[in-house]
Motif scaffolding. Structure first.
Motif, short mmCIF file in Angstrom:
data_model
loop_
_atom_site.label_atom_id
_atom_site.label_comp_id
_atom_site.label_asym_id
_atom_site.label_seq_id
_atom_site.Cartn_x
_atom_site.Cartn_y
_atom_site.Cartn_z
N UNK A 62 0.83 -1.20 0.00
CA UNK A 62 0.00 0.00 0.00
C UNK A 62 0.87 1.25 0.00
N UNK A 63 1.96 1.23 0.77
CA UNK A 63 2.86 2.39 0.79
C UNK A 63 3.55 2.57 -0.56
N UNK A 64 3.97 1.46 -1.19
CA UNK A 64 4.59 1.55 -2.51
C UNK A 64 3.61 2.16 -3.51
N UNK A 65 2.35 1.76 -3.42
CA UNK A 65 1.32 2.32 -4.32
C UNK A 65 1.21 3.82 -4.14
N UNK A 66 1.24 4.28 -2.90
CA UNK A 66 1.16 5.71 -2.62
C UNK A 66 2.33 6.46 -3.24
N UNK A 67 3.52 5.93 -3.10
CA UNK A 67 4.70 6.59 -3.67
C UNK A 67 4.65 6.61 -5.19
N UNK A 68 4.19 5.52 -5.78
CA UNK A 68 4.09 5.45 -7.24
C UNK A 68 3.07 6.46 -7.76
N UNK A 69 1.93 6.54 -7.10
CA UNK A 69 0.89 7.50 -7.52
C UNK A 69 1.42 8.93 -7.43
N UNK A 70 2.16 9.23 -6.39
CA UNK A 70 2.72 10.57 -6.25
C UNK A 70 3.70 10.89 -7.37
N UNK A 71 4.44 9.89 -7.83
CA UNK A 71 5.45 10.12 -8.85
C UNK A 71 4.90 10.19 -10.27
N UNK A 72 3.90 9.35 -10.58
CA UNK A 72 3.46 9.27 -11.97
C UNK A 72 2.46 10.34 -12.33
N UNK A 73 1.95 11.08 -11.36
CA UNK A 73 1.03 12.16 -11.66
C UNK A 73 -0.27 11.65 -12.23
N UNK A 74 -0.75 12.31 -13.29
CA UNK A 74 -2.06 11.97 -13.87
C UNK A 74 -1.93 11.07 -15.09
N UNK A 75 -0.79 10.45 -15.30
CA UNK A 75 -0.59 9.61 -16.48
C UNK A 75 -1.44 8.34 -16.40
N UNK A 76 -2.09 8.00 -17.50
CA UNK A 76 -2.77 6.71 -17.61
C UNK A 76 -1.71 5.65 -17.86
N UNK A 77 -1.92 4.46 -17.32
CA UNK A 77 -0.90 3.42 -17.44
C UNK A 77 -1.50 2.08 -17.82
N UNK A 78 -0.67 1.25 -18.42
CA UNK A 78 -0.98 -0.16 -18.66
C UNK A 78 -0.12 -0.96 -17.69
N UNK A 79 -0.74 -1.83 -16.92
CA UNK A 79 -0.02 -2.67 -15.97
C UNK A 79 0.25 -4.02 -16.62
N UNK A 80 1.53 -4.34 -16.75
CA UNK A 80 1.94 -5.61 -17.34
C UNK A 80 2.46 -6.52 -16.24
N UNK A 81 1.81 -7.63 -16.05
CA UNK A 81 2.19 -8.56 -14.99
C UNK A 81 3.13 -9.62 -15.56
N UNK A 82 4.30 -9.77 -14.92
CA UNK A 82 5.24 -10.81 -15.30
C UNK A 82 4.85 -12.09 -14.58
N UNK A 83 4.33 -13.04 -15.32
CA UNK A 83 3.89 -14.29 -14.72
C UNK A 83 5.08 -15.22 -14.48
N UNK A 84 4.98 -16.08 -13.45
CA UNK A 84 3.79 -16.26 -12.65
C UNK A 84 3.95 -15.65 -11.26
N UNK A 85 5.19 -15.45 -10.86
CA UNK A 85 5.45 -15.05 -9.49
C UNK A 85 4.94 -13.68 -9.12
N UNK A 86 4.68 -12.83 -10.10
CA UNK A 86 4.29 -11.48 -9.79
C UNK A 86 2.80 -11.23 -9.67
N UNK A 87 1.96 -12.27 -9.84
CA UNK A 87 0.53 -11.98 -9.97
C UNK A 87 -0.11 -11.49 -8.67
#
Length: 211
Positions: A62-87
């Motif tokens: 949750x904290x990582x998500x907060x930091x990422x949101x603060x850094x990326x601003x209002x940019x729309x993003x595509x989330x690419x999941x590296x399978x399988x360990x990252x799901x």
């Protein structure tokens, strides 16, 4: 692993690599007794100890998500999941980012996909652990062919290494000793993905599930 990059309206290739903070688990950390937690019965006798309990993983993500949101601003993003360990890390991280977006004035539109090296506008690549960093460097080299404006990399775990050129992501949840860990979708020959905590596998477990 998470990589965020922007591809359009770029005049010059810019790469930002900023480690914000880290949480180090020392080499002599004894971990938590398995008796303190619940975990699948079919893994009884296969684990040494709990290295990181599930609740701590969720809070840190949750904290990582907060930091990422603060850094990326209002940019729309595509989330690419590296399978399988990252799901699991991907699913939890995306949910936290969505919640932060819903509860703020900065709406972030996200599309979830899997790693395919093609032209995206803004991309967040999600994996689980960085060891030597060789795989990550190869992936970054491929992505850089699209001349991204911004690249952000994050991983839930980073293994401590004595290599002077060891790769470090921009964001990571925990720095851990060089241990064989399983759980939270990290596997050993496709076993232990259903274990919520991150644990250290013992010799019995390695022998039992060896291919």
């Amino acid at each position: 692993m998470l990589i965020l990059y922007q591809l359009h309206n770029v005049k010059h290739h810019e790469v930002f690599l900023t480690v914000l903070f880290d949480i180090q688990i020392s080499d002599n950390w004894p971990g938590y007794s398995l008796d303190l937690f619940t975990y699948p019965q079919h893994y009884y006798g296969d684990l040494e100890y709990v290295l990181i309990p599930h609740g701590i993983i969720v809070d840190r993500t949750e904290r990582l998500a907060k930091d990422i949101v603060q850094d990326i601003g209002d940019n729309d993003i595509v989330v690419l999941c590296v399978l399988k360990g990252g799901y699991k890390f991907c699913a939890d991280l995306v949910e936290h980012i969505k919640n932060l977006s819903r509860n703020s004035e900065r709406f972030i539109s996200m599309k979830v996909d899997f790693v395919r090296l093609k032209s995206y506008h803004n991309v967040l690549i999600v994996e689980d652990i960085v060891g030597t960093g060789r795989t990550m460097k190869v992936l970054l080299n491929n992505i850089e062919k699209y001349k991204p404006k911004m690249i952000k990399v994050a991983s839930l775990l980073v293994k401590r290494t004595s290599r002077p050129d060891g790769y470090r992501p921009d964001y990571y949840g925990f720095e851990i000793p060089d241990l064989f860990v399983v759980g939270y979708a990290l596997d050993y020959n496709e076993h232990f993905r259903d274990l919520n905590h991150i644990c250290v596998i013992n010799d019995h477990g390695k022998t039992k599930y060896r291919v």
